[in-house]
Design an enzyme around this catalytic site. Structure first.
Site, short mmCIF file in Angstrom:
data_model
loop_
_atom_site.label_atom_id
_atom_site.label_comp_id
_atom_site.label_asym_id
_atom_site.label_seq_id
_atom_site.Cartn_x
_atom_site.Cartn_y
_atom_site.Cartn_z
N CYS A 193 0.87 -1.18 0.00
CA CYS A 193 0.00 0.00 0.00
C CYS A 193 0.90 1.23 0.00
O CYS A 193 2.10 1.12 -0.23
CB CYS A 193 -0.96 -0.01 1.19
SG CYS A 193 -0.18 0.24 2.78
N SER A 194 0.32 2.38 0.27
CA SER A 194 1.12 3.60 0.17
C SER A 194 2.28 3.61 1.16
O SER A 194 3.41 3.88 0.80
CB SER A 194 0.25 4.84 0.29
OG SER A 194 -0.72 4.66 1.30
#
Length: 109
Positions: free
Chosen positions: A10-11
């Site tokens: 994810c980020s």
């Protein structure tokens, strides 16, 4: 059978690490030879080169990176999946793990 590596991206790898832990707990309880870890999406190339994950899963917050990820990394041969945002939201480790395992099974030629 060696451990199958299911890696979530994810980020930042923060919220995904909670989901990864829940998935790992389910795998451990069921004596599945699975290793679940979470990383920042920016480390994808490095992780693929070094760790050779069996399944790549992207968190809902990096959905916009899915097409590029498939384009750049499908040549390595592992399934690349989006984590369902509802399952992600409620941190349903069992359901996300099942999604990964089904993709892994279907990926066997």
């Amino acid at each position: 059978m060696s451990n199958k590596k299911i890696y979530l991206f994810c980020s930042q790898g923060m919220s995904t690490s909670m989901l990864a832990q829940k998935m790992q707990n389910v795998a451990t309880e069921n004596k599945m030879p699975v290793e679940v870890k979470a990383f920042s999406h920016g480390l994808l190339q490095e992780i693929i080169d070094k760790e050779h994950p069996d399944v790549i899963m992207l968190g809902p917050q990096v959905r916009y990176l899915y097409d590029d990820t498939v384009k750049n990394f499908e040549k390595y041969g592992q399934p690349i999946l989006m984590i369902d945002s509802e399952d992600y939201g409620v941190m349903n480790g069992a359901k996300v793990l099942k999604q990964a395992l089904i993709a892994l099974k279907n990926n066997k030629k």
